[in-house]
Design an enzyme around this catalytic site. Sequence first.
Site, mmCIF file in Angstrom:
data_model
loop_
_atom_site.group_PDB
_atom_site.id
_atom_site.type_symbol
_atom_site.label_atom_id
_atom_site.label_comp_id
_atom_site.label_asym_id
_atom_site.label_seq_id
_atom_site.Cartn_x
_atom_site.Cartn_y
_atom_site.Cartn_z
ATOM 1 N N THR A 225 1.216 3.741 5.986
ATOM 2 C CA THR A 225 2.214 3.231 6.941
ATOM 3 C C THR A 225 2.655 4.321 7.899
ATOM 4 O O THR A 225 3.093 4.020 9.007
ATOM 5 C CB THR A 225 3.444 2.658 6.224
ATOM 6 O OG1 THR A 225 3.937 3.611 5.280
ATOM 7 C CG2 THR A 225 3.110 1.349 5.523
ATOM 8 N N LYS B 16 2.471 13.502 4.131
ATOM 9 C CA LYS B 16 2.275 12.423 3.156
ATOM 10 C C LYS B 16 2.185 13.048 1.770
ATOM 11 O O LYS B 16 2.088 14.274 1.634
ATOM 12 C CB LYS B 16 1.034 11.589 3.465
ATOM 13 C CG LYS B 16 -0.238 12.393 3.661
ATOM 14 C CD LYS B 16 -1.389 11.494 4.101
ATOM 15 C CE LYS B 16 -1.286 11.072 5.548
ATOM 16 N NZ LYS B 16 -1.235 9.643 5.767
ATOM 17 N N ARG B 17 2.227 12.203 0.752
ATOM 18 C CA ARG B 17 2.099 12.685 -0.620
ATOM 19 C C ARG B 17 0.848 13.545 -0.745
ATOM 20 O O ARG B 17 -0.204 13.208 -0.204
ATOM 21 C CB ARG B 17 2.025 11.468 -1.548
ATOM 22 C CG ARG B 17 1.831 11.758 -3.001
ATOM 23 C CD ARG B 17 2.128 10.512 -3.825
ATOM 24 N NE ARG B 17 1.382 9.346 -3.355
ATOM 25 C CZ ARG B 17 0.212 8.954 -3.859
ATOM 26 N NH1 ARG B 17 -0.366 9.657 -4.834
ATOM 27 N NH2 ARG B 17 -0.390 7.868 -3.410
ATOM 28 N N LYS C 20 -6.199 12.085 -0.090
ATOM 29 C CA LYS C 20 -5.603 12.140 1.254
ATOM 30 C C LYS C 20 -6.112 13.360 2.033
ATOM 31 O O LYS C 20 -5.906 13.473 3.235
ATOM 32 C CB LYS C 20 -4.074 12.156 1.146
ATOM 33 C CG LYS C 20 -3.515 10.839 0.611
ATOM 34 C CD LYS C 20 -2.005 10.863 0.509
ATOM 35 C CE LYS C 20 -1.446 9.597 -0.099
ATOM 36 N NZ LYS C 20 -1.521 8.422 0.796
ATOM 37 N N LYS D 171 3.691 4.487 12.153
ATOM 38 C CA LYS D 171 4.879 5.118 12.756
ATOM 39 C C LYS D 171 4.468 6.117 13.835
ATOM 40 O O LYS D 171 5.080 6.177 14.909
ATOM 41 C CB LYS D 171 5.696 5.825 11.668
ATOM 42 C CG LYS D 171 6.246 4.905 10.596
ATOM 43 C CD LYS D 171 6.700 5.688 9.366
ATOM 44 C CE LYS D 171 6.890 4.769 8.181
ATOM 45 N NZ LYS D 171 7.055 5.490 6.914
ATOM 46 N N HIS E 6 -1.777 -2.123 -4.234
ATOM 47 C CA HIS E 6 -1.636 -0.994 -3.317
ATOM 48 C C HIS E 6 -2.672 0.102 -3.531
ATOM 49 O O HIS E 6 -2.571 1.165 -2.912
ATOM 50 C CB HIS E 6 -0.248 -0.367 -3.463
ATOM 51 C CG HIS E 6 0.844 -1.145 -2.803
ATOM 52 N ND1 HIS E 6 1.096 -1.085 -1.449
ATOM 53 C CD2 HIS E 6 1.748 -2.006 -3.320
ATOM 54 C CE1 HIS E 6 2.115 -1.877 -1.157
ATOM 55 N NE2 HIS E 6 2.529 -2.450 -2.271
#
Length: 985
Positions: free
Chosen positions: A827, A715-716, A721, A831, A433
């Site tokens: 992911t 998100k985290r 990110k 969505k 991952h």
Amino acid sequence: MAMTASPPLQLATASRPHASASGGGGVGGVLLAGGSGGGVAPGRGQGRMQRRVSARSVASDRDAQGPVSPAEGLPSVLNSIGSSAIASNIKHHAEFTPLFSPEHLSPLKAYHATAKSVLDALLINWNATYDYYNKMNVKQAYYLSMEFLQGRALTNAIGNLEITGEYAEALKQLGQNLEDVASQEPDAALGNGGLGRLASCFLDSLATLNYPAWGYGLRYKYGLFKQIITKGGQEEIAENWLEMGYPWEVVRNDVSYPVKFYGKVVEGTDGRKHWIGGENIKAVAHDVPIPGYKTRTTNNLRLWSTTVPAQDFDLAAFNSGDHTKAYEAHLNAEKICHILYPGDESLEGKVLRLKQQYTLCSASLQDIIARFESRAGESLNWEDFPSKVAVQMNDTHPTLCIPELMRILMDVKGLSWSEAWSITERTVAYTNHTVLPEALEKWSLDIMQKLLPRHVEIIETIDEELMNTIVSKYGTTDTELLKKKLKEMRILDNVDLPASISQLFVKPKEEKKSPAKSKQKLLVKSLETIAEVEEKTELEEEEAEVLSEIEEEKLESEEVEAEEESSDDELDPFVKSDAKLPRVVRMANLCVVGGHSVNGVAEIHSEIVKQDVFNSFYEMWPTKFQNKTNGVTPRRWIRFCNPELSALISKWIGSDDWVLNTDKLAELKKFADNEDLHSEWRAAKKANKMKVVSLIREKTGYIVSPDAMFDVQVKRIHEYKRQLLNILGIVYRYRKMKEMSAEERVKSFVPRVCIFGGKAFATYIQAKRIVKFITDVAATVNHDSDIGDLLKVVFVPDYNVSVAEALIPASELSQHISTAGMEASGTSNMKFAMNGCILIGTLDGANVEIREEVGEENFFLFGAEAHEIAGLWKERAQGKFVPDPRFEEVKEFVRSGVFGTYNYDELMGSLEGNEGYGRADYFLVGKDFPSYIECQEKVDKAYRDQKLWTRMSILNTAGSSKFSSDRTIHEYAKDIWDISPVILP
């Protein structure tokens, strides 16, 4: 409300004894009458003879891919339940389930009673599923993950059972509202981010598609943490999700397994290794049902809690006043399952994390093996194990499955090394991952040696076998190539090479004579001496013989010294460990070596895995590597969380078959320009936005306009990110607004509500600085009367699945802006696209495939690409990077103090300089900043044209069919696990 006693649902009126594997192992054995898992209700039916449930259903003939009709695949008994019977059952549980005082039916009490009522409905299918798997002795997949981010179970369960309407009506009869009751459920704190959410989507798809599979995880008492936002930024407190009990679990006190730490390894008289002594705990099973959609199949999520027997409580110490010592054994055991990802900066934290990982692996494998033995019965053959069991390791956390399975097979079951290795390798598979080096787990060998001594022995042997394989493949001619491969591929890093391998790296030093040459010279010298002696008179012969013997002894001595000098001094330093560096076990390498399959989770990610992260392994075993692009369940992520859009899709497509066959979403494309659909589509989005307006006001106090664009990044919190890029873009936008007149602002900018959410790990200081920065910008911007509704910034605290279920349907632009090549898949991007949200992002992770599916014109692309990143880092290190003036202006604006008194030098400094830890803009925020703000201008332009924007939104939903987890699970089942759907009769 006064409660009157009512009988339980008729579908749950009897117990079902259940034969389970050694040590427990079944999901059966639950007394269903009047209360799931609790036996008959007090005062009701105690004298009634219990009978075995024989639940019949409409047999499902659904194939692996095809949809089913609404009535198909459900127990006939559920089809006949009316709202009045459900209301009676809820009342029964409210009265007789002893969780709350009986005075009145509060929403919280109604939730628990409703959950127990639904569990009644699930139990028959749950037990029937397990019974049938046992009877058929099918191959079963087991998904091991440190995280399962389930979200709320109530709405999902009644949705999958297709009894949402009945439960809504039943609660209405009781003076309650389903939405209010469902909101009482806390999210199960069993995960944090995409890893856990993916695992939960997979469980939903496995059950829906009728695949025999279980999940295994840990039951964290306090979760990761509950996030609170204060003036100081993020603060963490313990989650309280179990405080009022968890009505969806059934505790299996009869299903427990011993787990050992420390101790020592001895060899028994039987020749087997035995791991003895040390610290012993007990892992206890807690089962959670996983119902499929429109099917009877109800799989199981088994979570482990940890404890020790009561006799380990030191009563003498307690009575003598040493209360801490008395409870020490219990505390050491129970704390293993206290927190998800405990801080590991301390030695104690590292040990605790390793204990967590081993507990998951050991308890789960013991359970799996017990079930295999029970199902096999007298025909037990260990060679059959891989044909009955598939173990999937979700990331590197369950890596210890490999040495643990080896240990059990050899030390407990008596198999040879080669037999155990063959079975292990064919059973276990690994999902990678991450490509970030710091996220590829490396455990201290010294810590592991103390905690798991037998496993280190096994790992050392695997490592040596691997090195022999590497030598066989690459030969010994090119020692530099061999060194490179050994360095990249070894499981043990910075550990001495074994003697059999190290001898390959002996090389003579130029300044020293080789042993052969030394020997030759000594022989010549000796012969000369002997010749001189022979020339002497006969009277000197005896002396000559003595001299000859002395010279020969001298020759032998010097040969030995030369050999010793060669072996000690002429070994390549490569073969020895560096005492200044830690000795570590590279868990990802162990996963690759020990498993039969290695998969990435998006096409670009899988290529990076093959060409970069594990390239040497790919060269050796190319058939091991494959791609399995992630997916999300369309049940939770459209059908249930976005009923407005779901109804619209079903109306225009003509059925709700798309919930099981997302390929049908493509039929929306032919209506992409239909004005009636456009109008209805915008109305559905507006309804969802109104809900988020209320949520934001409730959680933050901010009032936002539903007419503004909802721009979301949830998100985290992590530097790669790039929430920092987002908020700096907002600062740029704000600064430009402040330079304009009111008329110019309205003309130049589309109104936006910029929404953030996500947790920063408690010890990740830079991520917490980013959270603080976002909240400081929000506090300034949101109170600026000049700006008003043109720009709002919101950080939603304690982001979780339930918050996501509200935000995602309301979002219009979603940001997936990681540094290219660093996001494995993502992911949440799937969505958002499914819910008609348009993405802005880099060519990273699943963004690449989403853009291909929805159309390039319906995706806002910016930024450097993955193949450019290494060159950009090099350019930066050489001092050649020239930042955009707009980027420099933004940093200066931040440092001016406009957003408060907090010192942001560390945060801004991370974007500056050319080298050094925490410097040099490793994640390329400055490089991508110009491209990002220019792309945001394109977003504004498109949003002004609502016809164009709505068309793009529709085409995002229509193009998202590939990203169903049903598709992903079919691929895992076929290509990795070799399992088939099992339809209950």
